[in-house]
Scaffold this motif. Structure first.
Motif, PDB file in Angstrom:
ATOM      1  N   LEU A 177       0.827  -1.207   0.000  1.00 28.95           N
ATOM      2  CA  LEU A 177       0.000   0.000   0.000  1.00 28.95           C
ATOM      3  C   LEU A 177       0.863   1.260   0.000  1.00 28.95           C
ATOM      4  O   LEU A 177       0.595   2.214  -0.732  1.00 28.95           O
ATOM      5  N   TYR A 178       1.908   1.261   0.815  1.00 33.42           N
ATOM      6  CA  TYR A 178       2.751   2.451   0.917  1.00 33.42           C
ATOM      7  C   TYR A 178       3.627   2.672  -0.313  1.00 33.42           C
ATOM      8  O   TYR A 178       4.196   3.749  -0.467  1.00 33.42           O
ATOM      9  N   GLU A 187       2.020   5.056  -4.292  1.00 34.97           N
ATOM     10  CA  GLU A 187       2.252   6.403  -4.812  1.00 34.97           C
ATOM     11  C   GLU A 187       3.378   6.426  -5.843  1.00 34.97           C
ATOM     12  O   GLU A 187       3.413   7.301  -6.710  1.00 34.97           O
ATOM     13  N   ASP A 204      -2.598   8.803  -4.016  1.00 37.76           N
ATOM     14  CA  ASP A 204      -2.225   9.396  -2.737  1.00 37.76           C
ATOM     15  C   ASP A 204      -2.852   8.571  -1.616  1.00 37.76           C
ATOM     16  O   ASP A 204      -4.081   8.479  -1.515  1.00 37.76           O
ATOM     17  N   LEU A 205      -2.005   7.949  -0.793  1.00 37.64           N
ATOM     18  CA  LEU A 205      -2.469   7.090   0.299  1.00 37.64           C
ATOM     19  C   LEU A 205      -2.346   7.820   1.626  1.00 37.64           C
ATOM     20  O   LEU A 205      -1.328   8.433   1.912  1.00 37.64           O
ATOM     21  N   ARG A 206      -3.404   7.741   2.425  1.00 39.13           N
ATOM     22  CA  ARG A 206      -3.400   8.297   3.781  1.00 39.13           C
ATOM     23  C   ARG A 206      -3.838   7.212   4.750  1.00 39.13           C
ATOM     24  O   ARG A 206      -4.848   6.543   4.527  1.00 39.13           O
ATOM     25  N   GLU A 207      -3.065   7.049   5.837  1.00 43.16           N
ATOM     26  CA  GLU A 207      -3.458   6.110   6.891  1.00 43.16           C
ATOM     27  C   GLU A 207      -4.133   6.911   7.991  1.00 43.16           C
ATOM     28  O   GLU A 207      -3.624   7.936   8.438  1.00 43.16           O
ATOM     29  N   TYR A 239      -7.231   3.090   5.747  1.00 43.86           N
ATOM     30  CA  TYR A 239      -6.556   3.945   4.775  1.00 43.86           C
ATOM     31  C   TYR A 239      -7.574   4.557   3.823  1.00 43.86           C
ATOM     32  O   TYR A 239      -8.655   4.011   3.623  1.00 43.86           O
ATOM     33  N   THR A 240      -7.161   5.654   3.219  1.00 42.71           N
ATOM     34  CA  THR A 240      -7.900   6.241   2.106  1.00 42.71           C
ATOM     35  C   THR A 240      -6.930   6.408   0.948  1.00 42.71           C
ATOM     36  O   THR A 240      -5.843   6.973   1.121  1.00 42.71           O
ATOM     37  N   LEU A 241      -7.316   5.888  -0.210  1.00 46.68           N
ATOM     38  CA  LEU A 241      -6.530   6.074  -1.425  1.00 46.68           C
ATOM     39  C   LEU A 241      -7.283   7.049  -2.311  1.00 46.68           C
ATOM     40  O   LEU A 241      -8.431   6.805  -2.680  1.00 46.68           O
TER      41      LEU A 241
END
Length: 195
Positions: free
Chosen positions: A97-98, A101, A120-123, A129-131
């Motif tokens: 996942l990381y 990007e 753009d990945l946010r944990e 997470y939100t992609l």
């Protein structure tokens, strides 16, 4: 849009539903089934028309078709090169996942003018997470849902995915990594098989 995108849709339709389905879809979309160069940019893209024709021909919602395409790109034996590219992104689903990007830049090493979405990945919390998938053509978020589902299976992770919608040029995908080591996953060998 790059001819590689239409070529991917063609391979998906042929491998999943047969050559006659691709020919019918291409004709309905105003595209010669043999008449484009996959490795060249295609400024006169017919991708939206191809997707609409495929959706109508198969009686499937466009979103479902795009998710199936994403799964195909990872899981089908003919697409092992894509699976290998993605598996090199990390030893487990969390690391994978990381690395998302970086994926568009990696793809451009092989096909320099390929326009993939910005990822753009946010944990948020542990395992949530939100992609954000940003591209001027709608639908890449659904393709990512299919790819993520197939990669989770590949890694043996239990993941809950939901496409949350599109605003402007952004699509939001919610990812919940429920169990990183749910099953053994698929075998992955760094060595390429000969033949």
């Amino acid at each position: 849009m790059h001819g590689m995108i239409i070529r991917s849709i063609q391979c998906f339709l042929e491998d999943t539903y047969g050559r006659p389905v691709w020919e019918d879809v291409a004709k309905a979309a105003g595209l010669d089934p043999e008449g484009f160069e996959a490795m060249m940019p295609n400024r006169e893209t017919r991708t939206p028309e191809v997707l609409s024709a495929a959706s109508q021909h198969l009686g499937k919602p466009r979103e479902t078709l795009l998710e199936d395409l994403g799964t195909y790109l990872v899981a089908h034996p003919a697409m092992q090169v894509v699976r290998r590219l993605l598996r090199f992104c990390g030893p487990d689903f969390h690391d994978f996942l990381y690395s998302l990007e970086e994926l568009p830049e990696r793809a451009r090493l092989a096909v320099p003018d390929l326009e993939l979405p910005v990822l753009d990945l946010r944990e948020h919390d542990s395992g949530d997470y939100t992609l954000t998938v940003t591209h001027y053509v709608p639908g890449f978020g659904h393709v990512m849902v299919g790819m993520l589902r197939a990669m989770a299976d590949d890694y043996g992770a239990l993941v809950l995915l939901e496409h949350k919608g599109r605003a402007a040029a952004c699509e939001i995908v919610s990812i919940r990594l429920a169990e990183p080591a749910f099953s053994a996953g698929r075998r992955f060998d760094l060595r390429l098989k000969a033949g």
